[in-house]
Motif scaffolding. Structure first.
Motif, PDB file in Angstrom:
ATOM      1  N   ASP A 217       5.831   3.692  -5.258  1.00 50.20           N
ATOM      2  CA  ASP A 217       6.252   3.472  -6.648  1.00 50.20           C
ATOM      3  C   ASP A 217       4.997   3.436  -7.514  1.00 50.20           C
ATOM      4  O   ASP A 217       4.873   4.174  -8.488  1.00 50.20           O
ATOM      5  N   GLY A 218       4.088   2.571  -7.150  1.00 54.13           N
ATOM      6  CA  GLY A 218       2.792   2.533  -7.827  1.00 54.13           C
ATOM      7  C   GLY A 218       2.788   1.797  -9.146  1.00 54.13           C
ATOM      8  O   GLY A 218       1.733   1.592  -9.746  1.00 54.13           O
ATOM      9  N   GLN A 219       3.975   1.422  -9.616  1.00 51.65           N
ATOM     10  CA  GLN A 219       4.008   0.778 -10.918  1.00 51.65           C
ATOM     11  C   GLN A 219       4.849  -0.496 -10.926  1.00 51.65           C
ATOM     12  O   GLN A 219       5.289  -0.970 -11.975  1.00 51.65           O
ATOM     13  N   GLY A 220       5.079  -1.026  -9.716  1.00 53.40           N
ATOM     14  CA  GLY A 220       5.701  -2.341  -9.609  1.00 53.40           C
ATOM     15  C   GLY A 220       7.104  -2.455 -10.163  1.00 53.40           C
ATOM     16  O   GLY A 220       7.471  -3.494 -10.708  1.00 53.40           O
ATOM     17  N   ARG A 221       7.930  -1.408 -10.006  1.00 56.61           N
ATOM     18  CA  ARG A 221       9.244  -1.446 -10.646  1.00 56.61           C
ATOM     19  C   ARG A 221      10.407  -1.690  -9.702  1.00 56.61           C
ATOM     20  O   ARG A 221      11.427  -2.253 -10.098  1.00 56.61           O
ATOM     21  N   ALA A 222      10.302  -1.200  -8.464  1.00 60.48           N
ATOM     22  CA  ALA A 222      11.502  -1.195  -7.607  1.00 60.48           C
ATOM     23  C   ALA A 222      11.141  -1.460  -6.152  1.00 60.48           C
ATOM     24  O   ALA A 222      10.024  -1.201  -5.720  1.00 60.48           O
ATOM     25  N   LEU A 223      12.129  -1.966  -5.400  1.00 65.88           N
ATOM     26  CA  LEU A 223      11.951  -2.165  -3.964  1.00 65.88           C
ATOM     27  C   LEU A 223      12.558  -1.007  -3.186  1.00 65.88           C
ATOM     28  O   LEU A 223      13.633  -0.518  -3.526  1.00 65.88           O
ATOM     29  N   LYS A 258       9.510   9.878  -9.065  1.00 66.56           N
ATOM     30  CA  LYS A 258       8.529   9.922 -10.175  1.00 66.56           C
ATOM     31  C   LYS A 258       7.206   9.310  -9.724  1.00 66.56           C
ATOM     32  O   LYS A 258       6.141   9.781 -10.088  1.00 66.56           O
ATOM     33  N   GLY A 259       7.287   8.248  -8.916  1.00 68.40           N
ATOM     34  CA  GLY A 259       6.070   7.627  -8.390  1.00 68.40           C
ATOM     35  C   GLY A 259       5.298   8.609  -7.530  1.00 68.40           C
ATOM     36  O   GLY A 259       4.078   8.744  -7.661  1.00 68.40           O
ATOM     37  N   LEU A 260       6.009   9.323  -6.658  1.00 64.04           N
ATOM     38  CA  LEU A 260       5.334  10.259  -5.740  1.00 64.04           C
ATOM     39  C   LEU A 260       4.593  11.354  -6.505  1.00 64.04           C
ATOM     40  O   LEU A 260       3.550  11.830  -6.062  1.00 64.04           O
ATOM     41  N   ASN A 341       1.698  -9.225  -5.126  1.00 69.43           N
ATOM     42  CA  ASN A 341       2.107  -7.825  -4.978  1.00 69.43           C
ATOM     43  C   ASN A 341       0.881  -6.913  -4.976  1.00 69.43           C
ATOM     44  O   ASN A 341      -0.200  -7.307  -5.386  1.00 69.43           O
ATOM     45  N   LEU A 342       1.051  -5.709  -4.499  1.00 68.47           N
ATOM     46  CA  LEU A 342      -0.089  -4.791  -4.432  1.00 68.47           C
ATOM     47  C   LEU A 342       0.376  -3.359  -4.624  1.00 68.47           C
ATOM     48  O   LEU A 342       1.575  -3.077  -4.633  1.00 68.47           O
ATOM     49  N   GLY A 343      -0.611  -2.474  -4.799  1.00 68.70           N
ATOM     50  CA  GLY A 343      -0.292  -1.051  -4.920  1.00 68.70           C
ATOM     51  C   GLY A 343       0.164  -0.652  -6.306  1.00 68.70           C
ATOM     52  O   GLY A 343       0.831   0.361  -6.491  1.00 68.70           O
ATOM     53  N   ASP A 344      -0.219  -1.419  -7.283  1.00 67.14           N
ATOM     54  CA  ASP A 344       0.250  -1.252  -8.652  1.00 67.14           C
ATOM     55  C   ASP A 344      -0.877  -0.671  -9.508  1.00 67.14           C
ATOM     56  O   ASP A 344      -2.045  -0.879  -9.209  1.00 67.14           O
ATOM     57  N   THR A 345      -0.522   0.005 -10.605  1.00 64.11           N
ATOM     58  CA  THR A 345      -1.542   0.433 -11.570  1.00 64.11           C
ATOM     59  C   THR A 345      -2.251  -0.786 -12.161  1.00 64.11           C
ATOM     60  O   THR A 345      -3.385  -0.694 -12.614  1.00 64.11           O
ATOM     61  N   LYS A 346      -1.558  -1.927 -12.168  1.00 62.09           N
ATOM     62  CA  LYS A 346      -2.151  -3.169 -12.664  1.00 62.09           C
ATOM     63  C   LYS A 346      -2.867  -3.879 -11.512  1.00 62.09           C
ATOM     64  O   LYS A 346      -2.289  -4.057 -10.444  1.00 62.09           O
ATOM     65  N   THR A 347      -4.093  -4.315 -11.747  1.00 66.07           N
ATOM     66  CA  THR A 347      -4.845  -5.029 -10.713  1.00 66.07           C
ATOM     67  C   THR A 347      -4.222  -6.400 -10.478  1.00 66.07           C
ATOM     68  O   THR A 347      -3.837  -7.091 -11.426  1.00 66.07           O
ATOM     69  N   THR A 348      -4.123  -6.777  -9.192  1.00 66.76           N
ATOM     70  CA  THR A 348      -3.566  -8.090  -8.857  1.00 66.76           C
ATOM     71  C   THR A 348      -4.570  -8.866  -8.009  1.00 66.76           C
ATOM     72  O   THR A 348      -5.372  -8.271  -7.280  1.00 66.76           O
ATOM     73  N   ILE A 349      -4.511 -10.178  -8.121  1.00 66.50           N
ATOM     74  CA  ILE A 349      -5.448 -11.034  -7.392  1.00 66.50           C
ATOM     75  C   ILE A 349      -4.666 -12.161  -6.710  1.00 66.50           C
ATOM     76  O   ILE A 349      -3.700 -12.682  -7.280  1.00 66.50           O
ATOM     77  N   THR A 350      -5.065 -12.489  -5.498  1.00 69.87           N
ATOM     78  CA  THR A 350      -4.340 -13.533  -4.777  1.00 69.87           C
ATOM     79  C   THR A 350      -5.268 -14.286  -3.827  1.00 69.87           C
ATOM     80  O   THR A 350      -6.324 -13.770  -3.447  1.00 69.87           O
TER      81      THR A 350
END
Ligand SMILES: *Cc1c(COP(=O)(O)O)cnc(C)c1O
Length: 401
Positions: A217-223, A258-260, A341-350
């Motif tokens: 997906d890459g944009q954190g929208r769907a499972l 669309k993600g692919l 979460n990970l793999g998103d266009t938005k950087t995440t930190i945990t």
């Protein structure tokens, strides 16, 4: 899809396959893939219905079995992973559970990497064990540990490479030889690399699975999730899915298509940003250690170079000062998102020690290198200089040692 086009796409490069793969057009000649938001399908006659139900003629019956939008996603992902067939699932966890239900029975034994997604451990320890499946956990890097753990009842080997959050890599060619000796299935969770950076089937895996929720997906929208491999194997998974229901929703399949389309270009950008951030972090005096496969200092840099075409978008690092210091670096960020979460266009930190691995026994965590000062970053596609500034805010506040 006509056979000529199918053959041409099978030979095309991944960036092309990710955009063009699968049956993408109905008789309506739409350019963007159609979204078939329907639970069932109609027949022209009772006879046609009877033939379709019996499987004597091709056609859709019900979206728990087949759906054209989901099928396009499956065809495209199979192409990208270099697999014969793909079955899509409602989530990554549904993919894992379906594999277990399809191939394991009471009395069987499973060998798993100890560095796997938390919910996967729950599926294994809480549910599979309840049905009499035995499980052994091993250090994913240690081939002799895998070999030693195998018993006559071993039916399946399971791992993630690279692993989370320390980016440990398993030599897939070598492990597939070990799996073959025992005639056990080698199953690889390819979530961290995506097919754009690693194709485990070509390295000897029997099945690849995905959480499409992440980089696909890459944009954190769907499972969503998927299982890819030889058709004789994916058919077993499909049998379980069709009867029990954790299939992918057509709407989510449409999102993932669309993600692919941007997967190739996104993964390149994720790798570039992660590399730059890792190199910068390695220069920071209050950073004790950086775990990123693209750094020559990573003990498995060379192996990663051989089996991956890029080092990925996830890194972790240890700050001096333990949990207190790690939390203050996380809390000082103003751009990146505090989420696991990970793999998103938005950087995440945990903070793995108290979140993703919070329920793991302390001694187990420490033995595996998941220390209180460890921070994991899934590097997104923002300008990396802003990401550096965001982490520098917290690092600047730490007491110098
Ligand atoms: C997220 C994740 C999963 C689970 O996928 P869901 O889509 O959340 O069910 C499995 N494996 C890895 C490596 C993951 O990161």
């Amino acid at each position: 899809m006509n056979e000529e086009r199918k053959a041409i796409l099978a030979q095309a490069r991944p960036a092309t396959q990710a955009i063009r793969g699968g049956q993408t057009r109905s008789h309506e000649q739409e350019h963007a893939e159609a979204l078939y938001m329907t639970s069932s399908y109609v027949f022209d006659s009772a006879e046609q219905a009877s033939d379709t139900f019996a499987g004597d003629c091709e056609g859709n019956v019900y979206s728990r079995y087949t759906n054209p939008t989901v099928r396009t996603f499956e065809e495209r992902l199979a192409l990208l992973e270099g697999g014969e067939a793909c079955v899509a699932t409602s989530s990554g966890m549904a993919a894992i559970l379906s594999i277990c239900m399809a191939f394991l029975k009471s009395g069987d034994h499973l060998v798993s990497s100890r560095s796997i997604f938390g919910a996967t451990t729950v599926v294994f320890d809480k549910y599979l064990m309840r049905f009499g499946v035995q499980i052994s956990y091993v250090d994913p890097k240690d081939l002799s540990a895998w070999e030693a753990a195998i018993k006559p009842e071993t039916r399946l080997l399971f791992l993630e490479t690279p692993s989370n959050p320390l980016s440990e890599v398993t030599d897939l060619r070598a492990l597939s030889a070990i799996a073959q000796q025992q005639q056990a299935l080698l199953v690889v969770d390819n979530c961290f690399c995506s097919p754009a950076l690693q194709q485990p089937l070509a390295l000897g895996a029997d099945l690849v699975m995905h959480s499409a929720t992440k980089f696909i997906d890459g944009q954190g929208r769907a499972l969503g999730g998927a299982v890819i491999g030889r058709r004789e194997l994916t058919d077993e998974v499909l049998g379980f899915l069709r009867s029990t229901g954790p299939t992918m929703s057509p709407f989510n399949a449409w999102i993932f298509l669309k993600g692919l389309e941007t997967l190739s270009i996104r993964m390149k950008a994720h790798c570039e940003n992660a590399q730059a951030l890792a190199e910068w972090l390695e220069q920071q005096p209050l950073v004790e250690r950086v775990h990123y496969l693209g750094l020559p200092s990573h003990p498995q840099h060379e192996l990663a170079k051989q089996q991956q075409s890029g080092f990925g978008g996830v890194l972790s690092f240890v700050v001096k000062g333990g949990q207190k210091a790690a939390w203050s670096v996380i809390d000082a960020t103003r751009i990146v998102s505090i989420t696991a979460n990970l793999g998103d266009t938005k950087t995440t930190i945990t903070h793995p020690f108290t979140t993703t691995h919070g329920r793991v026994a302390e001694a187990t965590k420490l033995a595996a290198g998941i220390v209180p000062g460890l921070i994991r970053v899934s590097v997104g596609l923002e300008d990396v200089r802003d990401l550096q500034d965001d982490l520098a805010r917290g690092l600047a506040k730490l007491p110098a040692d």
